[in-house]
Design a protein around this motif. Structure first.
Motif, mmCIF file in Angstrom:
data_model
loop_
_atom_site.group_PDB
_atom_site.id
_atom_site.type_symbol
_atom_site.label_atom_id
_atom_site.label_comp_id
_atom_site.label_asym_id
_atom_site.label_seq_id
_atom_site.Cartn_x
_atom_site.Cartn_y
_atom_site.Cartn_z
ATOM 1 N N THR A 64 -8.913 84.951 -16.041
ATOM 2 C CA THR A 64 -7.809 84.218 -16.684
ATOM 3 C C THR A 64 -8.233 82.756 -16.769
ATOM 4 O OG1 THR A 64 -6.202 85.713 -15.634
ATOM 5 C CG2 THR A 64 -5.327 83.727 -16.678
ATOM 6 N N GLU A 65 -8.163 82.170 -17.962
ATOM 7 C CA GLU A 65 -8.801 80.862 -18.180
ATOM 8 C C GLU A 65 -7.923 79.680 -17.762
ATOM 9 O OE1 GLU A 65 -9.215 80.265 -22.650
ATOM 10 O OE2 GLU A 65 -8.576 82.337 -22.534
ATOM 11 N N TRP A 66 -7.522 79.668 -16.490
ATOM 12 C CA TRP A 66 -6.787 78.532 -15.962
ATOM 13 C C TRP A 66 -7.686 77.293 -15.915
ATOM 14 C CZ3 TRP A 66 -1.652 78.216 -14.642
ATOM 15 C CH2 TRP A 66 -0.945 79.415 -14.518
ATOM 16 N N ARG A 67 -7.088 76.155 -16.150
ATOM 17 C CA ARG A 67 -7.834 74.894 -16.044
ATOM 18 C C ARG A 67 -8.405 74.721 -14.638
ATOM 19 N NH1 ARG A 67 -5.451 68.906 -17.730
ATOM 20 N NH2 ARG A 67 -7.294 67.716 -17.141
ATOM 21 N N GLU A 68 -7.644 75.158 -13.628
ATOM 22 C CA GLU A 68 -8.102 75.054 -12.244
ATOM 23 C C GLU A 68 -9.449 75.739 -12.048
ATOM 24 O OE1 GLU A 68 -6.795 76.921 -7.922
ATOM 25 O OE2 GLU A 68 -5.201 76.237 -9.259
ATOM 26 N N PHE A 69 -9.662 76.855 -12.742
ATOM 27 C CA PHE A 69 -10.922 77.587 -12.596
ATOM 28 C C PHE A 69 -12.063 76.877 -13.315
ATOM 29 C CE2 PHE A 69 -8.158 81.645 -12.235
ATOM 30 C CZ PHE A 69 -7.873 81.334 -10.916
ATOM 31 N N ARG A 70 -11.763 76.249 -14.442
ATOM 32 C CA ARG A 70 -12.798 75.500 -15.160
ATOM 33 C C ARG A 70 -13.260 74.287 -14.355
ATOM 34 N NH1 ARG A 70 -9.229 76.243 -19.532
ATOM 35 N NH2 ARG A 70 -8.778 74.010 -19.682
ATOM 36 N N GLU A 71 -12.388 73.811 -13.480
ATOM 37 C CA GLU A 71 -12.694 72.599 -12.703
ATOM 38 C C GLU A 71 -13.194 72.903 -11.296
ATOM 39 O OE1 GLU A 71 -9.042 70.409 -12.952
ATOM 40 O OE2 GLU A 71 -9.391 69.778 -15.037
ATOM 41 N N LEU A 72 -13.436 74.162 -10.981
ATOM 42 C CA LEU A 72 -13.943 74.531 -9.656
ATOM 43 C C LEU A 72 -15.319 73.920 -9.416
ATOM 44 C CD1 LEU A 72 -12.987 78.327 -9.533
ATOM 45 C CD2 LEU A 72 -12.035 76.520 -8.067
ATOM 46 N N ASP A 73 -15.657 73.726 -8.156
ATOM 47 C CA ASP A 73 -16.978 73.229 -7.760
ATOM 48 C C ASP A 73 -17.860 74.440 -7.438
ATOM 49 O OD1 ASP A 73 -19.223 72.162 -6.638
ATOM 50 O OD2 ASP A 73 -18.187 70.980 -5.100
ATOM 51 N N PRO A 74 -18.783 74.794 -8.327
ATOM 52 C CA PRO A 74 -19.617 75.976 -8.083
ATOM 53 C C PRO A 74 -20.435 75.877 -6.797
ATOM 54 C CG PRO A 74 -19.813 75.258 -10.366
ATOM 55 C CD PRO A 74 -19.076 74.179 -9.631
ATOM 56 N N ALA A 75 -20.849 74.676 -6.448
ATOM 57 C CA ALA A 75 -21.647 74.501 -5.228
ATOM 58 C C ALA A 75 -20.829 74.860 -3.991
ATOM 59 C CB ALA A 75 -22.148 73.065 -5.135
ATOM 60 N N ALA A 76 -19.560 74.421 -3.958
ATOM 61 C CA ALA A 76 -18.683 74.718 -2.815
ATOM 62 C C ALA A 76 -18.415 76.216 -2.728
ATOM 63 C CB ALA A 76 -17.371 73.948 -2.945
ATOM 64 N N LEU A 77 -18.209 76.854 -3.880
ATOM 65 C CA LEU A 77 -17.985 78.296 -3.880
ATOM 66 C C LEU A 77 -19.250 79.047 -3.449
ATOM 67 C CD1 LEU A 77 -15.285 77.616 -5.276
ATOM 68 C CD2 LEU A 77 -15.726 79.478 -6.876
ATOM 69 N N GLY A 78 -20.397 78.516 -3.871
ATOM 70 C CA GLY A 78 -21.666 79.144 -3.501
ATOM 71 C C GLY A 78 -21.911 79.152 -2.005
ATOM 72 N N GLU A 79 -21.343 78.179 -1.297
ATOM 73 C CA GLU A 79 -21.504 78.104 0.163
ATOM 74 C C GLU A 79 -20.825 79.267 0.871
ATOM 75 O OE1 GLU A 79 -23.311 75.893 1.977
ATOM 76 O OE2 GLU A 79 -24.032 75.112 0.064
ATOM 77 N N VAL A 80 -19.755 79.822 0.253
ATOM 78 C CA VAL A 80 -18.976 80.862 0.946
ATOM 79 C C VAL A 80 -19.201 82.254 0.357
ATOM 80 C CG1 VAL A 80 -17.199 79.218 1.660
ATOM 81 C CG2 VAL A 80 -16.891 80.510 -0.471
ATOM 82 N N ALA A 81 -19.760 82.341 -0.865
ATOM 83 C CA ALA A 81 -19.990 83.645 -1.493
ATOM 84 C C ALA A 81 -21.197 84.330 -0.878
ATOM 85 C CB ALA A 81 -20.202 83.470 -2.992
ATOM 86 N N ARG A 82 -21.162 85.663 -0.843
ATOM 87 C CA ARG A 82 -22.324 86.420 -0.372
ATOM 88 C C ARG A 82 -23.369 86.515 -1.484
ATOM 89 N NH1 ARG A 82 -21.264 92.458 1.449
ATOM 90 N NH2 ARG A 82 -19.952 91.404 2.999
ATOM 91 N N GLY A 83 -22.899 86.702 -2.723
ATOM 92 C CA GLY A 83 -23.797 86.761 -3.867
ATOM 93 C C GLY A 83 -23.352 85.775 -4.937
ATOM 94 N N ARG A 84 -24.260 84.926 -5.390
ATOM 95 C CA ARG A 84 -23.886 83.909 -6.384
ATOM 96 C C ARG A 84 -24.020 84.489 -7.802
ATOM 97 N NH1 ARG A 84 -25.856 77.889 -4.430
ATOM 98 N NH2 ARG A 84 -25.142 78.046 -2.273
#
Length: 447
Positions: free
Chosen positions: A398-418
């Motif tokens: 779902t194309e929320w603005r919040e998702f477009r503005e996420l920090d991929p680096a911060a998410l990458g720190e917690v994801a098992r697979g990028r």
């Protein structure tokens, strides 16, 4: 004397219309048959998320400090009939269970409940999306059952609200369409919409069938445009093309335009899917079914997109089973700036993966409560970061603005697979790849 307006049915359409009519300066009485909904609205609260609606409502609901007091709510049809000069019918017409056809029971019930109390000349205005031919039938019913007889007139005034933009679409519509049978009905509706007309909104006067067809034909055209670009995405997948660049290129042709040309997992919600199906069903009843056979393929393309996203997720996880895999789903609402999860492609994809053994965690900025009610067995997180934590693959649906503005680096720190699969082609591939993610868009195998 200024017109008094009632709005029958205070769901998404009705609550917005009632608040907007009060904003335009009319005294308004909203009616619903659900006591809890009436109590909520009378407190200035709305039962759905729609940007700006609750604020507008609170500016006009009687009893709220600082409000104009022009808007009240009731459960009583007799009170509504005595109050109003113009009655807008704004109830739902969902898809009939087990069929393509529209369920007209709510519209029929509203007219049947109102008619016995109409003892003076009045105008009843349908706004609900109905099968063509309904207005003529309802006009005959009113004339027969209202004490005012032929003085109880009917008109049809289709709504064109976009969820997320409903308030501005009501106050500043791109057109007002009215199906009428008399100059009096036209005159009353010109009075109701005097402010938008004065601001330049086109006012289209037509007959009942044309007014009824405008909404369904508009939705069918939009659905066709969306499914067209999604069909091109399928071809791009096979040919190694980039559907986003394809859409950009063809969109510069002003006969085509860029709007509604973003390929992805398709459309959902409470309007487009059920409206095109009801349109097909009604065309069949009229003996014109061949005219709309193309809509079956439009519907089929749209539903196919959901399965294709499931298969993309399977491929991203190595092509095997989902069992034991953690999947993060960003989005539950069928579109951004809404909490509406009816026929949501995002939740459909999440549900399919869950049924195939995947451990799915969903996050949506506004649609979480509705999603939980519809799919209680899915996992839910309080933030995008929490949804992605430990995930083997992330699906942006779902194309929320919040998702477009996420920090991929911060998410990458917690994801098992990028690995990020963009089901809306709305994220910036370069930004995600720079943060170490594998980015994959729909219809963009080489992008």
């Amino acid at each position: 004397m200024s017109l008094k307006i009632t709005v029958i049915g205070t769901g998404y359409l009705g609550a917005t219309h009632a608040a907007a009519m009060a904003e335009l300066g009319f005294e308004v009485l909203g009616l619903d048959v659900v006591p809890e909904k009436v109590e909520m609205l009378q407190r200035g609260e709305v039962p759905m998320y729609e940007p700006g609606l609750e604020e507008l409502l609170r500016q006009h609901v009687a009893g709220i400090e600082g409000s104009s007091g022009r808007l009240r709510f009731t459960l009583d049809f007799a009170e509504a009939a005595a109050f109003g000069d113009v009655h807008f019918v704004c109830v739902n017409t969902p898809q009939r269970h087990g069929e393509y056809a529209a369920d007209m029971s709510y519209v029929d019930a509203a007219i049947a409940s109102l008619a016995p109390h109409l003892d003076r000349p009045t105008l009843v205005v349908g706004k609900s999306t109905v099968p063509v031919g309904s207005a003529a039938r309802l006009a005959a019913y009113l004339a027969e059952h209202a004490p005012a007889g032929a003085g109880a007139e009917l008109a049809w005034n289709p709504e064109f609200l976009r969820e997320g933009f409903a308030v501005q679409d009501t106050l500043r519509p791109d057109r007002v369409v009215v199906g009428v049978r008399s100059e009096r009905a036209e005159g009353l509706l010109r009075e109701v919409y005097a402010m938008p007309i004065a601001a330049g909104t086109p006012f289209v006067v037509t007959d009942f069938p044309t007014a009824e067809l405008v909404k369904t034909s508009a939705n069918s055209f939009l659905a066709t445009k969306i499914s067209f670009i999604n069909a091109m995405a399928e071809v791009c997948e096979a040919a190694g093309g980039d559907v986003a660049k394809l859409a950009e290129a063809i969109g510069y042709d002003d006969r085509i335009g860029h709007k509604f040309l973003r390929a992805g997992i398709g459309f959902g919600g409470g309007c487009l899917p059920k409206d095109i199906r009801a349109f097909m069903a009604r065309a069949g009843e009229l003996g014109a079914d061949q005219a709309l056979t193309f809509l079956r393929e439009i519907d089929s393309i749209n539903m196919r997109r959901r399965g294709q996203m499931v298969e993309m997720a399977r491929e991203a996880l190595g092509g095997g089973a989902f069992l034991g895999k953690r999947v993060a789903v960003l989005g539950a609402a069928f579109k951004p700036d809404s909490d509406d999860v009816r026929d949501s492609p995002a939740l459909n994809v999440a549900g399919q993966i869950h049924l195939q053994g995947g451990q799915v965690t969903v996050y949506d900025p506004k649609g979480m409560d509705n999603a939980r009610r519809l799919f209680p067995t899915l996992g839910y997180a309080d933030s995008a970061l929490d949804a992605v934590r430990g995930a083997d693959v992330v699906l942006h649906l779902t194309e929320w603005r919040e998702f477009r503005e996420l920090d991929p680096a911060a998410l990458g720190e917690v994801a098992r697979g990028r690995v990020i699969l963009d089901g809306r082609n709305a994220l910036d591939p370069a930004v995600w790849r720079k943060a170490g993610w594998v980015y994959r868009g729909m219809g963009r195998p080489t992008a």
